[in-house]
Write an enzyme that holds these catalytic residues in place. Structure first.
Site, PDB file in Angstrom:
ATOM      1  N   GLY A  89       0.790  -1.219   0.000  1.00 29.79           N
ATOM      2  CA  GLY A  89       0.000   0.000   0.000  1.00 29.79           C
ATOM      3  C   GLY A  89       0.825   1.274   0.000  1.00 29.79           C
ATOM      4  N   GLY A  91       3.730   1.775  -0.924  1.00 28.55           N
ATOM      5  CA  GLY A  91       4.670   1.842  -2.043  1.00 28.55           C
ATOM      6  C   GLY A  91       5.862   0.938  -1.908  1.00 28.55           C
ATOM      7  N   GLU A 153      -6.835  -0.664   3.117  1.00 28.16           N
ATOM      8  CA  GLU A 153      -7.148  -2.064   3.421  1.00 28.16           C
ATOM      9  C   GLU A 153      -8.592  -2.398   3.053  1.00 28.16           C
ATOM     10  OE1 GLU A 153      -4.009  -1.341   6.967  1.00 28.16           O
ATOM     11  OE2 GLU A 153      -6.143  -1.497   7.457  1.00 28.16           O
TER      12      GLU A 153
END
Length: 186
Positions: A89, A91, A153
């Site tokens: 998430g 990166g 998420e």
């Protein structure tokens, strides 16, 4: 203060839904094609992202696909014709980078789900799907209902369910067949 949770729940769902305004249908289609054509699929994510990918692996199994979770003792080796589906998430995670390198080195294809495409991990992936949601790495929540990385998420979970829906259509699977593969050891 409201007497029900409807308003904050609606706002939380909006925070997740707005992510999909920036995700093209082609991203879903391309990943569904890649997953549907893979011999084996292994998924990996850290923390709560990993939990969302575990949920996806379960549904892929219910669809009749050979899916596993990296780190489980029964995860087979990946090679040509296989796919590693990873999430990073924010990166970058060193573990995700290492596993992507191992999978590629063995001849497997790699797909990456992320909110913030990073050149290093993006270069290791054959397919990058950007889910532009707030992650743990993002500063300040402003007036967000969902804390920390929950928006990413949640979007990851919803994207996985939409992916399963598309794969059901692509594979001609129905819920009865999926239910028949559900564990009876609960």
């Amino acid at each position: 203060m409201s007497t029900t949770l409807q308003d904050p729940a609606h706002k939380a769902c909006e925070e997740i839904a707005t992510v999909f305004a920036e995700v093209p249908v082609t991203a879903l289609e391309t990943l569904a094609e890649e997953i549907g054509g893979a011999r084996r699929i292994a998924v990996h994510g850290v923390g709560r992202e990993g939990l969302m990918l575990r949920a996806l692996a379960m549904r892929l199994y219910h669809l009749g696909l050979d899916a596993s979770v990296v780190g489980d003792m029964t995860t087979p080796p990946l090679g040509h014709g296989d796919l590693l589906l990873a999430s990073a998430g924010p990166g970058h995670f060193a573990t995700v980078e290492a596993l992507m390198g191992v999978a590629r080195g063995a001849g497997a294809r790699v797909a990456l789900l992320t909110a913030q495409p990073e050149p290093g991990l993006g270069a290791l992936a054959h397919n990058v799907v950007r889910l532009p949601a707030r992650t743990m790495a993002a500063a300040g929540a402003g007036d967000a209902v969902l804390p920390m990385g929950s928006a990413y998420e949640g979007a990851l979970f919803v994207f996985g369910e939409l992916l399963v829906r598309r794969l059901r259509e692509r594979l001609g699977a129905d819920e009865a067949a999926m239910r028949a593969r559900h564990t009876n050891l609960e």
